[in-house]
Design a protein around this motif. Structure first.
Motif, mmCIF file in Angstrom:
data_model
loop_
_atom_site.group_PDB
_atom_site.id
_atom_site.type_symbol
_atom_site.label_atom_id
_atom_site.label_comp_id
_atom_site.label_asym_id
_atom_site.label_seq_id
_atom_site.Cartn_x
_atom_site.Cartn_y
_atom_site.Cartn_z
ATOM 1 N N ARG A 1 0.503 2.320 -5.091
ATOM 2 C CA ARG A 1 0.820 0.903 -5.269
ATOM 3 C C ARG A 1 2.151 0.715 -5.991
ATOM 4 O O ARG A 1 2.905 -0.229 -5.695
ATOM 5 C CB ARG A 1 -0.295 0.229 -6.063
ATOM 6 C CG ARG A 1 -0.104 -1.264 -6.278
ATOM 7 C CD ARG A 1 -1.245 -1.840 -7.091
ATOM 8 N NE ARG A 1 -1.054 -3.255 -7.340
ATOM 9 C CZ ARG A 1 -1.864 -4.007 -8.070
ATOM 10 N NH1 ARG A 1 -2.946 -3.453 -8.618
ATOM 11 N NH2 ARG A 1 -1.619 -5.285 -8.254
ATOM 12 N N GLN B 1 -1.515 1.049 2.667
ATOM 13 C CA GLN B 1 -2.019 0.056 3.618
ATOM 14 C C GLN B 1 -3.080 0.659 4.532
ATOM 15 O O GLN B 1 -4.029 -0.023 4.924
ATOM 16 C CB GLN B 1 -0.863 -0.517 4.446
ATOM 17 C CG GLN B 1 -0.018 -1.531 3.722
ATOM 18 C CD GLN B 1 0.591 -2.560 4.652
ATOM 19 O OE1 GLN B 1 0.052 -2.860 5.715
ATOM 20 N NE2 GLN B 1 1.729 -3.114 4.250
ATOM 21 N N GLY C 1 3.111 -5.110 8.508
ATOM 22 C CA GLY C 1 2.242 -3.942 8.428
ATOM 23 C C GLY C 1 1.055 -3.973 9.362
ATOM 24 O O GLY C 1 1.115 -4.433 10.505
ATOM 25 N N ARG D 1 1.153 2.280 11.774
ATOM 26 C CA ARG D 1 1.370 3.065 10.555
ATOM 27 C C ARG D 1 2.595 3.959 10.721
ATOM 28 O O ARG D 1 3.413 4.078 9.799
ATOM 29 C CB ARG D 1 0.131 3.909 10.266
ATOM 30 C CG ARG D 1 0.264 4.807 9.052
ATOM 31 C CD ARG D 1 -0.940 5.723 8.936
ATOM 32 N NE ARG D 1 -0.835 6.593 7.781
ATOM 33 C CZ ARG D 1 -1.719 7.541 7.478
ATOM 34 N NH1 ARG D 1 -2.778 7.718 8.249
ATOM 35 N NH2 ARG D 1 -1.560 8.303 6.414
ATOM 36 N N GLN E 1 3.792 3.689 0.870
ATOM 37 C CA GLN E 1 3.312 2.320 1.047
ATOM 38 C C GLN E 1 2.454 2.211 2.308
ATOM 39 O O GLN E 1 1.439 1.498 2.328
ATOM 40 C CB GLN E 1 4.499 1.351 1.120
ATOM 41 C CG GLN E 1 5.228 1.172 -0.202
ATOM 42 C CD GLN E 1 6.351 0.166 -0.106
ATOM 43 O OE1 GLN E 1 6.686 -0.314 0.968
ATOM 44 N NE2 GLN E 1 6.945 -0.178 -1.240
ATOM 45 N N TRP F 1 -1.588 -5.684 8.882
ATOM 46 C CA TRP F 1 -2.288 -6.971 8.885
ATOM 47 C C TRP F 1 -2.154 -7.679 10.222
ATOM 48 O O TRP F 1 -3.059 -8.416 10.633
ATOM 49 C CB TRP F 1 -1.750 -7.856 7.759
ATOM 50 C CG TRP F 1 -1.882 -7.222 6.417
ATOM 51 C CD1 TRP F 1 -0.868 -6.733 5.633
ATOM 52 C CD2 TRP F 1 -3.091 -6.983 5.696
ATOM 53 N NE1 TRP F 1 -1.374 -6.205 4.474
ATOM 54 C CE2 TRP F 1 -2.740 -6.339 4.476
ATOM 55 C CE3 TRP F 1 -4.430 -7.238 5.949
ATOM 56 C CZ2 TRP F 1 -3.679 -5.957 3.535
ATOM 57 C CZ3 TRP F 1 -5.372 -6.860 5.015
ATOM 58 C CH2 TRP F 1 -4.988 -6.234 3.811
#
Length: 368
Positions: free
Chosen positions: A259, A271, A334, A321, A267, A336
């Motif tokens: 984080r 995720q 990302g 990814r 990162q 999401w």
């Protein structure tokens, strides 16, 4: 409450059975791979079970979402096939209410996957890395087994001893064969045989196998350059076995460290860990409408398309990814975006039939 307990039990029982089968399949494949490395002398057989035990959380975090997805499809598919769901629908059970009941066990699995993904799996990877790092300090002598041919360097070197002392110091009946190449051409095998041997550790830490009363054979038999050398003592450098690294360093980092990192790869790893519990909730949203089947069609009619949809979902997550790690996709977007896409597909499937009936409803005709 009785219906909720019944549906939850059916889903969790099917989930447990599917997860157990998938876990055995995946662990069997990995265990065979580690067993092959142990047979080649690259791993100490005594650490195999420890490595597999530490890898179980990582396997489970990937298996549980698929297990829940298949569990809902199979459990609810059976209820539709046996007309139990028709009875529940007649008593007021709608697709939306069924989804509400399903989200409770899905939330439980999501919390379990979150604990595995964010905390347990990284610690397990750390332990596996420690075990594999310890294996790198072993030499061929440390992993040698009496009465067994041991292959090293992808089969380029084969070692055998007929006897080995308990302290792993003295050997008897030694045979070593090594293939050599020079300037792009095969020079032929080099074979060493000896009555006995022992291990010597030099001041710099390197280890040698000192062979006594033996012969060395170089080249191809029948050629002019074939040589036979008799020796009283002969020293052989013991190479360290290479252990294949299949885990990246960032997989072992704690989630809090990821984080605070600004590295794109780290990162993306964070995720990915967060994506696993989110995946559980989204696949539950997809599975409930896909589980609805006509009793005449059979429970497996939608199973193949559903599995293809799940594979597409997971494949896009993996691809995204990779793009994040290469900096091709902003971190704010990302994974999401993929979750939002398939959550939208799930909502569309869930409300498709009520919307279709509403659109197809004929206007009322009023008589004067």
């Amino acid at each position: 409450m009785i219906i909720f307990r019944y549906l939850t039990r059916e889903v969790l029982l099917t989930l447990s059975a599917v997860t157990a089968v998938l876990l055995v399949i995946i662990m069997s494949g990995r265990f065979i791979k580690y067993l092959a490395q142990a047979a080649q002398g690259a791993l100490d057989p005594s650490v195999l079970l420890l490595i597999m035990g530490y890898r179980i959380p990582g396997f489970l975090q990937l298996i549980l979402p698929l297990g829940l997805f298949l569990g809902i499809l199979l459990a609810y598919g059976r209820l539709y096939l046996e007309s139990e769901m028709s009875v529940l629908t007649a008593t007021g059970m709608s697709q939306q209410k069924l989804m509400g009941y399903t989200l409770w066990p899905a939330a439980f699995i999501a919390v379990l996957v979150a604990v595995l993904s964010l905390y347990v799996t990284p610690r397990g990877v750390q332990q596996v890395e420690g075990l594999l790092e310890a294996q790198k300090s072993l030499t061929e002598f440390d992993t040698l087994q009496a009465g067994r041919f041991q292959s090293m360097k992808n089969g380029e070197r084969v070692t055998y001893t007929s006897s080995l002392s308990e302290e792993r110091i003295e050997l008897g009946g030694v045979f070593i064969s090594e293939r050599r190449a020079s300037a792009g051409s095969e020079r032929g095998p080099s074979v060493l045989v000896a009555e006995r041997g022992r291990q010597e550790i030099q001041a710099d830490g390197s280890r040698y196998l000192i062979l006594e009363n033996g012969y060395r054979y170089d080249g191809h038999p029948g050629r002019a350059d074939y040589r036979v050398i008799q020796y009283d003592q002969y020293g052989v450098l013991l190479p360290k076995p290479g252990v294949a690294q299949e885990l990246s360093e960032r997989e072992a980092l704690p989630s809090l460290a990821l984080r605070e990192s600004t590295n794109p790869r780290e990162q993306a790893e964070l995720q990915w860990r967060i994506a696993m519990p989110v995946l559980v909730m989204v696949v539950a949203l997809l599975a409930v409408p896909l589980a609805k089947v006509n009793p005449r069609q059979g429970r497996y009619l939608k199973l193949l398309p559903a599995i293809l949809l799940y594979m597409t979902y997971l494949g896009l997550l993996i691809a995204m990814r990779g793009w994040m790690e290469k900096g091709k996709v902003p971190m704010e977007v990302g994974l999401w975006a993929i979750h939002a896409l398939f959550a939208g597909i799930g909502l569309l499937l869930l409300y498709w039939e009520p919307l279709r009936l509403k659109w197809m409803r004929l206007p009322e005709v009023r008589h004067a």
